[in-house]
Design a protein around this motif. Sequence first.
Motif, PDB file in Angstrom:
ATOM      1  N   ASP A 270      -1.829  -1.306  -2.664  1.00 25.93           N
ATOM      2  CA  ASP A 270      -1.758  -0.683  -1.340  1.00 25.93           C
ATOM      3  C   ASP A 270      -0.945   0.605  -1.458  1.00 25.93           C
ATOM      4  O   ASP A 270       0.099   0.608  -2.121  1.00 25.93           O
ATOM      5  N   PRO A 271      -1.395   1.680  -0.815  1.00 25.17           N
ATOM      6  CA  PRO A 271      -0.683   2.961  -0.992  1.00 25.17           C
ATOM      7  C   PRO A 271       0.660   3.000  -0.276  1.00 25.17           C
ATOM      8  O   PRO A 271       1.485   3.870  -0.540  1.00 25.17           O
ATOM      9  N   GLY A 272       0.883   2.039   0.631  1.00 18.37           N
ATOM     10  CA  GLY A 272       2.152   2.018   1.356  1.00 18.37           C
ATOM     11  C   GLY A 272       3.207   1.144   0.702  1.00 18.37           C
ATOM     12  O   GLY A 272       4.335   1.074   1.183  1.00 18.37           O
ATOM     13  N   VAL A 273       2.852   0.445  -0.384  1.00 20.58           N
ATOM     14  CA  VAL A 273       3.818  -0.451  -1.038  1.00 20.58           C
ATOM     15  C   VAL A 273       4.298   0.202  -2.329  1.00 20.58           C
ATOM     16  O   VAL A 273       3.562   0.270  -3.313  1.00 20.58           O
ATOM     17  N   PHE A 274       5.514   0.718  -2.313  1.00 19.50           N
ATOM     18  CA  PHE A 274       6.130   1.394  -3.468  1.00 19.50           C
ATOM     19  C   PHE A 274       5.159   2.416  -4.068  1.00 19.50           C
ATOM     20  O   PHE A 274       4.931   2.430  -5.281  1.00 19.50           O
ATOM     21  N   ALA A 275       4.575   3.251  -3.221  1.00 19.95           N
ATOM     22  CA  ALA A 275       3.492   4.111  -3.725  1.00 19.95           C
ATOM     23  C   ALA A 275       3.347   5.409  -2.940  1.00 19.95           C
ATOM     24  O   ALA A 275       4.266   5.834  -2.232  1.00 19.95           O
ATOM     25  N   MET A 276       2.160   6.009  -3.040  1.00 17.74           N
ATOM     26  CA  MET A 276       1.968   7.397  -2.622  1.00 17.74           C
ATOM     27  C   MET A 276       2.055   7.673  -1.118  1.00 17.74           C
ATOM     28  O   MET A 276       2.364   8.794  -0.725  1.00 17.74           O
ATOM     29  N   ALA A 277       1.770   6.691  -0.270  1.00 16.40           N
ATOM     30  CA  ALA A 277       1.775   7.011   1.168  1.00 16.40           C
ATOM     31  C   ALA A 277       3.168   7.452   1.614  1.00 16.40           C
ATOM     32  O   ALA A 277       3.315   8.422   2.370  1.00 16.40           O
ATOM     33  N   ALA A 278       4.202   6.752   1.124  1.00 13.65           N
ATOM     34  CA  ALA A 278       5.567   7.142   1.498  1.00 13.65           C
ATOM     35  C   ALA A 278       5.926   8.490   0.882  1.00 13.65           C
ATOM     36  O   ALA A 278       6.608   9.308   1.514  1.00 13.65           O
TER      37      ALA A 278
END
Length: 254
Positions: free
Chosen positions: A82-90
């Motif tokens: 998921d892009p929001g879990v320790f990843a690029m969305a944040a």
Amino acid sequence: MSGRLTVIGLGPGDARYLTREAEDALASAEAVYGYTAYLDRVPARAGQTRHGSDNREEPKRAAAALRHAADGAQVAVVSGGDPGVFAMAAAVCEVIEGGPPAFRAVELAVVPGITAMLAVAAKAGAPLGHDFCAISLSDNLKPWHVIERRLHAAAGAGFVIALYNPASRARPQKLGDAFAVLRETLPGDVAVIFGRAVGRADESLTVTTLDQAGCVTADMATLVIVGSPATRVILRADGTPLVYTPRSLEAVTA
Ligand code: SAH
């Protein structure tokens, strides 16, 4: 004219884990940005440019993608899971917050994906059936003493704990250190699950106990789930373990 930026979760493994929404978003992108290993999982499309970078370059990648979208392009940024879990969305949100006004004008969409914790949990049974939390053991972006404090608090509060980023070349001992912190609070027989490369051809799953967990090796493709005292392991008819955490606390304390 301002374009559009879509941050897309690819899921944990092969294309079976890609949602229809993610597939559609990838199909309509003119340019795709991402960590090279994730970009390799996106089938090449005629007329679509690809911009791979190292996984430590998240802010730079986010800024480049935002600039491209601000120029009017349809841009996608891909993340594993998921892009929001320790990843690029944040990372994208951080760059929007600190960036020029043009970045706030870019139309933004985040397309969710199946995060590693859910894929590993599903392989093992239902270890996240009651309250749980997720902690990244990466100490690049926060000091180790904060990680220790959170592990301690989560274990003390009875959460099942999903550990992302359990290993690194710079700090090979950190998972062992985390288990030592957890042993201060948790009984040695709580279930610990290691899921490696889940959703890919070489996936593997190991179920052990907190006391024995130090004997299992973990790398950057491994997610670890540490059970709570309520988590149970049932042996199935074929001898494989089924790990679950009952939904009701009453069932646990009865
Ligand atoms: N956004 C990703 C997580 C990025 S942090 C997600 O939602 O899954 C990277 C960490 O995720 C890895 O160190 C590992 O702990 C976990 N991970 C990612 N893919 C995995 C997989 N297929 N199997 C097991 N763990 C995985």
